[in-house]
Design a protein around this motif. Sequence first.
Motif, PDB file in Angstrom:
ATOM      1  N   VAL A   1       0.636  -1.369   0.242  1.00 59.17           N
ATOM      2  CA  VAL A   1       0.405   0.467  -0.400  1.00 59.17           C
ATOM      3  C   VAL A   1       1.370   0.915  -0.243  1.00 59.17           C
ATOM      4  N   THR A   2       1.651   1.592   1.007  1.00 59.47           N
ATOM      5  CA  THR A   2       2.742   2.806   1.058  1.00 59.47           C
ATOM      6  C   THR A   2       4.192   2.656   0.979  1.00 59.47           C
TER       7      THR A   2
ATOM      8  N   ILE B   1      -0.020   8.404   3.189  1.00 63.36           N
ATOM      9  CA  ILE B   1       1.137   9.103   4.243  1.00 63.36           C
ATOM     10  C   ILE B   1       0.301   8.444   5.601  1.00 63.36           C
ATOM     11  N   THR B   2      -1.143   9.283   5.796  1.00 66.51           N
ATOM     12  CA  THR B   2      -1.451   8.813   7.072  1.00 66.51           C
ATOM     13  C   THR B   2      -2.080   7.671   7.291  1.00 66.51           C
ATOM     14  N   PRO B   3      -2.519   7.823   8.922  1.00 62.01           N
ATOM     15  CA  PRO B   3      -3.004   6.402   9.030  1.00 62.01           C
ATOM     16  C   PRO B   3      -4.527   6.306   8.926  1.00 62.01           C
ATOM     17  N   ASP B   4      -5.763   7.126   8.422  1.00 65.33           N
ATOM     18  CA  ASP B   4      -6.601   7.485   7.455  1.00 65.33           C
ATOM     19  C   ASP B   4      -6.348   7.304   6.221  1.00 65.33           C
ATOM     20  N   GLU B   5      -5.058   7.372   5.610  1.00 63.54           N
ATOM     21  CA  GLU B   5      -5.424   7.331   4.418  1.00 63.54           C
ATOM     22  C   GLU B   5      -4.882   5.663   3.993  1.00 63.54           C
ATOM     23  N   ILE B   6      -4.039   5.119   4.580  1.00 65.18           N
ATOM     24  CA  ILE B   6      -3.602   4.084   4.520  1.00 65.18           C
ATOM     25  C   ILE B   6      -4.407   3.195   4.905  1.00 65.18           C
TER      26      ILE B   6
ATOM     27  N   GLU C   1      -7.372   4.187   4.151  1.00 63.96           N
ATOM     28  CA  GLU C   1      -8.953   3.598   3.113  1.00 63.96           C
ATOM     29  C   GLU C   1      -8.550   2.975   1.721  1.00 63.96           C
ATOM     30  N   GLN C   2      -6.721   3.253   1.722  1.00 64.25           N
ATOM     31  CA  GLN C   2      -6.575   2.796   0.386  1.00 64.25           C
ATOM     32  C   GLN C   2      -6.397   1.253   0.507  1.00 64.25           C
ATOM     33  N   ALA C   3      -6.043   0.330   1.211  1.00 67.65           N
ATOM     34  CA  ALA C   3      -6.148  -0.327   2.114  1.00 67.65           C
ATOM     35  C   ALA C   3      -6.899  -0.951   1.942  1.00 67.65           C
ATOM     36  N   ILE C   4      -7.927  -0.552   2.070  1.00 66.76           N
ATOM     37  CA  ILE C   4      -9.678  -1.051   2.264  1.00 66.76           C
ATOM     38  C   ILE C   4      -9.757  -0.987   0.812  1.00 66.76           C
ATOM     39  N   GLY C   5      -9.565   0.050   0.254  1.00 68.44           N
ATOM     40  CA  GLY C   5     -10.243   0.043  -1.052  1.00 68.44           C
ATOM     41  C   GLY C   5      -9.463  -1.254  -2.060  1.00 68.44           C
ATOM     42  N   ALA C   6      -8.520  -1.489  -1.743  1.00 71.96           N
ATOM     43  CA  ALA C   6      -7.362  -2.393  -2.518  1.00 71.96           C
ATOM     44  C   ALA C   6      -8.059  -3.388  -2.529  1.00 71.96           C
TER      45      ALA C   6
ATOM     46  N   ASP D   1       6.878   2.254  14.272  1.00 72.86           N
ATOM     47  CA  ASP D   1       6.645   2.988  15.365  1.00 72.86           C
ATOM     48  C   ASP D   1       4.740   1.946  15.398  1.00 72.86           C
ATOM     49  N   PRO D   2       4.436   1.121  16.738  1.00 76.75           N
ATOM     50  CA  PRO D   2       3.595  -0.021  16.969  1.00 76.75           C
ATOM     51  C   PRO D   2       2.573   1.164  16.714  1.00 76.75           C
ATOM     52  N   ASP D   3       2.317   2.038  17.855  1.00 80.56           N
ATOM     53  CA  ASP D   3       1.505   2.750  18.264  1.00 80.56           C
ATOM     54  C   ASP D   3       0.757   3.643  16.442  1.00 80.56           C
ATOM     55  N   VAL D   4       1.056   3.695  15.825  1.00 86.31           N
ATOM     56  CA  VAL D   4       1.160   4.078  14.443  1.00 86.31           C
ATOM     57  C   VAL D   4       0.874   3.075  13.595  1.00 86.31           C
ATOM     58  N   PHE D   5       1.555   2.046  13.683  1.00 84.49           N
ATOM     59  CA  PHE D   5       0.323   0.706  12.929  1.00 84.49           C
ATOM     60  C   PHE D   5      -0.772   0.300  13.225  1.00 84.49           C
ATOM     61  N   MET D   6      -0.893   0.330  14.633  1.00 83.71           N
ATOM     62  CA  MET D   6      -2.196   0.245  15.474  1.00 83.71           C
ATOM     63  C   MET D   6      -3.342   1.197  14.969  1.00 83.71           C
ATOM     64  N   GLN D   7      -3.060   2.081  14.698  1.00 79.79           N
ATOM     65  CA  GLN D   7      -3.957   3.036  14.248  1.00 79.79           C
ATOM     66  C   GLN D   7      -4.404   3.022  13.664  1.00 79.79           C
ATOM     67  N   PHE D   8      -4.302   2.150  11.820  1.00 80.17           N
ATOM     68  CA  PHE D   8      -5.174   1.256  10.756  1.00 80.17           C
ATOM     69  C   PHE D   8      -5.029   0.180  10.958  1.00 80.17           C
ATOM     70  N   LEU D   9      -4.759  -0.408  11.829  1.00 80.17           N
ATOM     71  CA  LEU D   9      -4.343  -1.846  11.144  1.00 80.17           C
ATOM     72  C   LEU D   9      -6.205  -2.570  12.350  1.00 80.17           C
ATOM     73  N   PRO D  10      -6.691  -1.986  12.913  1.00 79.18           N
ATOM     74  CA  PRO D  10      -8.120  -2.404  13.773  1.00 79.18           C
ATOM     75  C   PRO D  10      -8.815  -1.527  12.585  1.00 79.18           C
ATOM     76  N   ARG D  11      -9.042  -0.760  11.925  1.00 75.05           N
ATOM     77  CA  ARG D  11     -10.012  -0.253  10.813  1.00 75.05           C
ATOM     78  C   ARG D  11      -9.701  -1.369  10.231  1.00 75.05           C
ATOM     79  N   ILE D  12      -8.307  -1.460   9.679  1.00 71.77           N
ATOM     80  CA  ILE D  12      -8.859  -2.513   8.108  1.00 71.77           C
ATOM     81  C   ILE D  12      -9.043  -4.153   8.417  1.00 71.77           C
ATOM     82  N   ARG D  13      -8.972  -4.728   9.394  1.00 69.11           N
ATOM     83  CA  ARG D  13      -9.467  -5.736  10.309  1.00 69.11           C
ATOM     84  C   ARG D  13     -10.686  -5.987   9.997  1.00 69.11           C
ATOM     85  N   ALA D  14     -10.876  -4.526  10.831  1.00 66.23           N
ATOM     86  CA  ALA D  14     -12.731  -4.451  10.858  1.00 66.23           C
ATOM     87  C   ALA D  14     -13.693  -4.146   9.566  1.00 66.23           C
TER      88      ALA D  14
END
Length: 309
Positions: free
Chosen positions: A11-12, A26-31, A33-38, A61-74
């Motif tokens: 994705v990035t 770049i941002t967790p929201d963008e990552i 959104e684009q992962a879900i779209g893919a 930073d794991p904290d940055v990953f955790m800003q988008f991983l749960p959203r993708i999984r959901a």
Amino acid sequence: MARKVIITCAVTGSVHTPTMSDYLPITPDEIAEQAIGAAEAGASVLHLHARNPADGQPSPDPDVFMQFLPRIRAATDAVVNISTGGGMPMTVHDRMQAALRAEPEMASLNMGTMNFGLYPAAERYSEWKYDWEPAFLESSRDFVFRNTFADIETLLAELGEGCGTRFEFECYDVGHLYTLAHFLDRGLVRPPLFVQFVLGILGGIGADPDNLAFMKRTADKLFGDAYRFSVLGAGRHQMPLASMSAAMGGNVRVGLEDNLFLDKGVPARNNAEEVTRIRGILEGLSLEVATPAETRELLGLKGRDQVAF
């Protein structure tokens, strides 16, 4: 029955910088959104890096990953594959922390220490969005991408045995295949191996069809029927080599980590466009795209209910 082909979307990544494309997430929201779209477009594996949301620098930073991983999984059933390749100048310890926190079904594992040259890209731009970009690219002139035998052993033990994570074995040259065979002989990796042939990185094997054929012949000799392969062609080589991989019995990887353009001079506006393009090619070859459930079965994954995000 038509053969099932796994589409991975990267994705990035950590190679391209924000100046190179306005569409690079770049941002967790963008990552997210684009992962879900893919995934909605047909990718069953999502290969993920993180970036500093303030300026787009690669981040471990794991904290940055955790800003988008749960959203993708959901939002999707796709397999999450977390990079342990990270980016310059992260240590191996840095690079594995997000995967150790998240315990994903898959993670990338690079199979050899190598030069990894990004510096020629700095010559293409005279203005930059962020001050860090030109120095980051130029630093690759003296950068060694470290993946020693000890590093690989550590990742196999802590992430593989410790978390039940399976690997995308990234092989940038023929010698990397022999390194993987060494670990197979020692019983530290187990089939089915998922081998990603990486072609076109400065410091690795060139993006040439003959080289891809040679990588495939070598892997056949070393692994027989104990592996599945996919192909990453850097830049403009992405679609031709992915198409060749599919025709050879392999799987494919696309995404903005590897290539920023959909056509010559036409930037891809999101990752889903690249997934849609390769899906059309696969279907034109009378091949079927593997679903996430089929991908889990093909690769022997532990299941999405056993991740930590």
